[in-house]
Design a protein around this motif. Sequence first.
Motif, PDB file in Angstrom:
ATOM      1  N   LEU A  84     -15.013  92.929  53.164  1.00 14.09           N
ATOM      2  CA  LEU A  84     -14.022  93.645  53.979  1.00 14.09           C
ATOM      3  C   LEU A  84     -14.648  94.884  54.621  1.00 14.09           C
ATOM      4  CD1 LEU A  84     -10.946  93.305  51.594  1.00 14.09           C
ATOM      5  CD2 LEU A  84     -11.130  92.343  53.909  1.00 14.09           C
ATOM      6  N   LEU A 141      -7.577  96.609  57.452  1.00 15.62           N
ATOM      7  CA  LEU A 141      -8.728  96.352  56.591  1.00 15.62           C
ATOM      8  C   LEU A 141      -8.770  97.319  55.408  1.00 15.62           C
ATOM      9  CD1 LEU A 141     -11.360  95.642  59.378  1.00 15.62           C
ATOM     10  CD2 LEU A 141     -10.520  93.996  57.682  1.00 15.62           C
ATOM     11  N   LEU A 189     -14.984  96.120  58.431  1.00 11.69           N
ATOM     12  CA  LEU A 189     -14.504  97.439  58.837  1.00 11.69           C
ATOM     13  C   LEU A 189     -15.569  98.202  59.619  1.00 11.69           C
ATOM     14  CD1 LEU A 189     -12.312  99.616  58.768  1.00 11.69           C
ATOM     15  CD2 LEU A 189     -13.171 100.322  56.526  1.00 11.69           C
TER      16      LEU A 189
END
Length: 411
Positions: A318, A293, A322
């Motif tokens: 993203l 990630l 994460l």
Amino acid sequence: MRLEEAMTRIHKQEWARVVASLARRFGDLDIAEDAAAEAFVTAVQRWPRDGVPAHPGGWLTTTANRKAIDRIRRESLRETKHQAARMLHDDTPAEPTGPIEDDRLRLIFTCCHPALAMEARVALTLRLLGGLTVAEIARAFLVQETTMAQRITRAKRKIKAAHIPYRVPSSEDIRERLAGVLTVVYLIFNEGYLAGEGVEPLRTDLIDEAIVLGRLLLDLLPEDGEVAGLLALMLLTDARRPARVSRTGELVTLEEQDRSAWDQSLLDEGHALVRGRLAAVAGGDEQPGRYQLLAAINAVHTYHLSARDTDWSQILTLYDRLVLVDPSPIVRLNRAVAVAEVDGPDVALAEIDRLAGPLDGYHALHAARADLLRRLGRGGDALGAYDRAIELTGNPAERTYLTRRRDQLAT
């Protein structure tokens, strides 16, 4: 090249190899570290007079072995210690290296033993193999230097008391210890890419060493997504190195960097690794981990030639993924920077303020907070945040940048 520069380069290149050799031979981390240090002190004393030997690595290893033997003989007359000392002259065939051929990588896997807590494994390995000081390791874990010194000492004692063997890790060991090894390599890279102290803003020796270890790991485990993700992350980050510090020694932020100066070959390699991982994830049930990630986030940052074209919505998405994998305060701080670009600085500031407790001693929190306060027109509060960030920053290029930003507000 001056003698001092040559000796510094040799120290950086050979320290891990010498420690690895001694630890494997004598089975004692304290002996390995102390003997290696004594060998380098001897080199500092002799080489200016006698000249650098033709094979400095071999000279250091031989000298360190002798120092270790002398220490063992001084400490005890027990037969077991004599046997360890006589190993230097043992003519029996060497043990097989197992699946890991590189000496440094093999000892990193050995030190990341599951009998130790993860933080202790990582800290000990960074100290012995990464060449980091206790102060540098403490900064990486956001703890006091004395606290980290105690943890490293306890880890060494546990290894000795539990008779944990310094054997070559088997194929089964590799998978069990991989998470700790990846953390070690990533922290070595981070300390190189933004040195926590000293006169140099970057430590290229640590950056290069971490990338070499990352390549070795990918050769060893070519199908592992997190290994590929870590290497991609380091390559995409290091590609920006030529533009990261100005000629006047000031840190240049990602937004202000000359992207034409980035290393295109590293970008291409890093992006190819990210695309490979995206294809693998899309075609199966595997969920991307932390390093995959982070690599994907850096791929978005480095995709366009202009910072204005950065897809901050994708970066925030993203980061949302994460946080589910790694909900640490630092990840949440970095996510807040993306929030500022998508939802505005006021929303991001509220999130950062909630992190002030766990990250009060972390300079990046105060630097991010100062920037948001500046954008919100709260100049007085921003000045105080800049002052706190400058106080906590050990990197000269970052301090110069923050000082300029603060002085712009003051005028």
